[in-house]
Design a protein around this motif. Structure first.
Motif, PDB file in Angstrom:
ATOM      1  N   ASN A 291       0.830  -1.217   0.000  1.00 21.77           N
ATOM      2  CA  ASN A 291       0.000   0.000   0.000  1.00 21.77           C
ATOM      3  C   ASN A 291       0.860   1.262   0.000  1.00 21.77           C
ATOM      4  O   ASN A 291       0.531   2.252  -0.671  1.00 21.77           O
TER       5      ASN A 291
ATOM      6  N   THR B 179       0.805   4.091  -2.842  1.00 27.66           N
ATOM      7  CA  THR B 179       0.587   5.503  -2.512  1.00 27.66           C
ATOM      8  C   THR B 179       1.719   6.378  -3.045  1.00 27.66           C
ATOM      9  O   THR B 179       1.492   7.527  -3.444  1.00 27.66           O
TER      10      THR B 179
ATOM     11  N   HIS C 105     -17.521  10.570   3.503  1.00 31.11           N
ATOM     12  CA  HIS C 105     -16.419   9.709   3.906  1.00 31.11           C
ATOM     13  C   HIS C 105     -16.742   8.250   3.569  1.00 31.11           C
ATOM     14  O   HIS C 105     -17.895   7.835   3.609  1.00 31.11           O
ATOM     15  N   MET C 106     -15.703   7.482   3.257  1.00 27.71           N
ATOM     16  CA  MET C 106     -15.867   6.038   3.124  1.00 27.71           C
ATOM     17  C   MET C 106     -16.035   5.434   4.525  1.00 27.71           C
ATOM     18  O   MET C 106     -15.738   6.085   5.523  1.00 27.71           O
TER      19      MET C 106
ATOM     20  N   GLU D 292      -4.320   2.363   9.556  1.00 29.56           N
ATOM     21  CA  GLU D 292      -3.797   2.263   8.192  1.00 29.56           C
ATOM     22  C   GLU D 292      -3.553   0.824   7.738  1.00 29.56           C
ATOM     23  O   GLU D 292      -3.447   0.554   6.540  1.00 29.56           O
TER      24      GLU D 292
ATOM     25  N   LEU E 222      -6.204  -0.450   5.297  1.00 29.15           N
ATOM     26  CA  LEU E 222      -6.374   0.187   3.988  1.00 29.15           C
ATOM     27  C   LEU E 222      -6.385  -0.855   2.871  1.00 29.15           C
ATOM     28  O   LEU E 222      -5.606  -1.805   2.885  1.00 29.15           O
ATOM     29  N   THR E 223      -7.272  -0.665   1.902  1.00 29.37           N
ATOM     30  CA  THR E 223      -7.262  -1.494   0.701  1.00 29.37           C
ATOM     31  C   THR E 223      -6.353  -0.824  -0.334  1.00 29.37           C
ATOM     32  O   THR E 223      -6.076   0.386  -0.242  1.00 29.37           O
TER      33      THR E 223
ATOM     34  N   ARG F 273      -7.979   2.326  -1.793  1.00 36.16           N
ATOM     35  CA  ARG F 273      -7.944   3.504  -0.914  1.00 36.16           C
ATOM     36  C   ARG F 273      -6.523   4.065  -0.828  1.00 36.16           C
ATOM     37  O   ARG F 273      -6.337   5.281  -0.756  1.00 36.16           O
TER      38      ARG F 273
ATOM     39  N   ILE G 108      -6.004   6.204  -3.841  1.00 36.89           N
ATOM     40  CA  ILE G 108      -6.671   7.505  -3.711  1.00 36.89           C
ATOM     41  C   ILE G 108      -5.777   8.477  -2.943  1.00 36.89           C
ATOM     42  O   ILE G 108      -5.610   9.641  -3.327  1.00 36.89           O
TER      43      ILE G 108
ATOM     44  N   VAL H 282     -11.061   8.530   3.114  1.00 38.39           N
ATOM     45  CA  VAL H 282     -11.145   7.086   2.856  1.00 38.39           C
ATOM     46  C   VAL H 282     -11.349   6.280   4.135  1.00 38.39           C
ATOM     47  O   VAL H 282     -11.313   5.044   4.103  1.00 38.39           O
ATOM     48  N   GLY H 283     -11.555   6.966   5.270  1.00 37.79           N
ATOM     49  CA  GLY H 283     -11.982   6.263   6.474  1.00 37.79           C
ATOM     50  C   GLY H 283     -11.031   6.257   7.650  1.00 37.79           C
ATOM     51  O   GLY H 283     -11.352   5.686   8.698  1.00 37.79           O
TER      52      GLY H 283
ATOM     53  N   SER I 115      -4.157   8.934   9.605  1.00 38.35           N
ATOM     54  CA  SER I 115      -3.905   9.527   8.287  1.00 38.35           C
ATOM     55  C   SER I 115      -2.524  10.148   8.240  1.00 38.35           C
ATOM     56  O   SER I 115      -1.788  10.003   7.251  1.00 38.35           O
TER      57      SER I 115
END
Length: 269
Positions: free
Chosen positions: A82, A86, A132-133, A139, A142-143, A146, A149, A175-176, A182
Motif C-alpha cells: 500500500n 501511494t 467519507h468512506m 492504516e 487500507l485497501t 484507498r 486515492i 477514505v476512512g 492519516s
C-alpha cells in the motif's frame, strides 16, 4: 547564503514539512521576503529535504523495522504494498514534470501559493461535513484502492501552498482513517518519495557541485531541519488526537492566505 538564512530555512523546513500548512508555500514566502536567488533557493530547498527525511527515519524507526519484519519474517506485504501504491503517482508526476515545474513561474508565484493554501485550508475546515468512506481502525486496514486515492492526492502537492501532508491527511480522512492514522500513514508513504528526491540530488552533477560549494551551510540547515522536524512530528501526532485539530490548521492557512493576498493588493495599488 549566510548563517542566518541557513538557520531560518532549516527551521521553516523542519516545522512545516510535517505540519499540514505547506513547507513549499512557506519557503516561497521566505524567498520573496528575503529576496533569495531563485536558482540557489531551489537547490537549497531540495537539499534540506535530507534533514527532514532523517527525522522521519529516526522518529518512525520502530515502525519501519516492524514493516521490514512483516515482509521478511511474516511474509505480510499488505502495508508495504500500500505504501508503494501511494508513493507511485506523486513519484512519477514529480519525475515527469520536474523540468516544467522548475521553469514555470506559476509554481513560484505568491498568488498560486496563497490560493492553494486557502483552498486546502477551507477543505480542512469542513472536512467533517464531506462524504467519507466507511471508517477503518487504522492504516493496516487500507485497501489498495484507498491507498491509491491517497497517492493520487499527493500529486496536488506539487503546487506550492497545497502541502503533501495536508492533501494526504485529507485523503486519508475521506477514505476512512482518523486524523492521527492519516498523518502516520502519510509520513510513512512519503519516505520513498523523499529518498528518491535526495538520491536524485546527489546523482546530478550540477546539484552535487552546488552541494560541495555550500557544504557548511547545507549541513547547518539540515541539522536545524532535523531537530525541529523531530519536535514537530511528536507535537503534531499528539495534537491530532484532539477533535477538530485539522480545522485549526485549516483556519491558519485561510488567514495566512488572506494576509498574503491582501498585502499584495495593497503593495500593487
Amino acid at each position: 547564503m549566510n548563517i542566518f538564512e541557513a538557520i531560518l530555512l532549516g527551521f521553516v523546513q523542519g516545522i512545516t514539512e510535517f505540519i499540514p500548512v505547506s513547507s513549499s508555500g512557506h519557503l516561497e514566502l521566505v524567498q520573496h521576503i528575503f529576496n533569495f536567488s531563485p536558482e540557489n533557493f531551489h537547490l537549497f530547498m531540495e537539499f534540506i529535504n535530507c534533514g527532514t527525511l532523517l527525522a522521519l527515519l529516526i522518529f518512525f524507526r520502530k515502525r519501519i523495522w516492524k514493516i521490514l519484519c512483516d515482509i521478511f519474517r511474516e511474509r505480510n506485504y499488505k502495508l508495504a504494498i500500500n505504501i508503494i501504491i501511494t508513493s507511485i503517482p506523486a513519484g512519477l508526476a514529480g519525475l515527469l514534470l520536474a523540468g516544467f515545474i522548475e521553469d514555470n513561474s506559476f509554481f513560484s508565484s505568491l498568488i498560486t501559493v496563497s490560493i492553494a493554501m486557502g483552498i486546502v485550508g477551507i477543505i480542512m475546515i469542513f472536512i467533517d461535513k464531506l462524504p467519507h468512506m466507511p471508517a477503518l481502525k487504522d492504516e493496516n486496514q487500507l485497501t489498495p484502492a484507498r491507498a491509491l486515492i491517497i497517492g493520487i492526492s499527493q500529486i496536488f502537492a506539487l503546487v506550492p501552498g497545497t502541502s503533501r501532508s495536508g492533501t494526504t491527511i485529507i485523503a486519508g480522512r475521506l477514505v476512512g482513517l482518523d486524523s492521527e492514522s492519516s498523518a502516520e500513514y502519510s509520513f510513512l508513504a512519503s519516505i520513498p518519495i523523499m529518498c528518491g528526491v535526495c538520491l536524485k540530488m546527489f546523482l546530478s552533477e550540477s546539484s552535487l557541485n552546488y552541494f560541495l560549494s555550500n557544504t557548511h551551510m547545507l549541513a547547518l540547515s539540515n541539522l536545524i531541519a532535523f531537530i525541529v522536524g523531530l519536535i514537530a512530528l511528536k507535537v503534531l501526532l499528539k495534537y491530532l488526537k484532539k477533535p477538530g485539530s485539522l480545522q485549526t490548521f485549516g483556519r491558519y492557512r485561510v488567514v495566512l492566505a488572506c494576509l498574503v493576498l491582501g498585502t499584495m493588493l495593497i503593495l500593487a495599488s
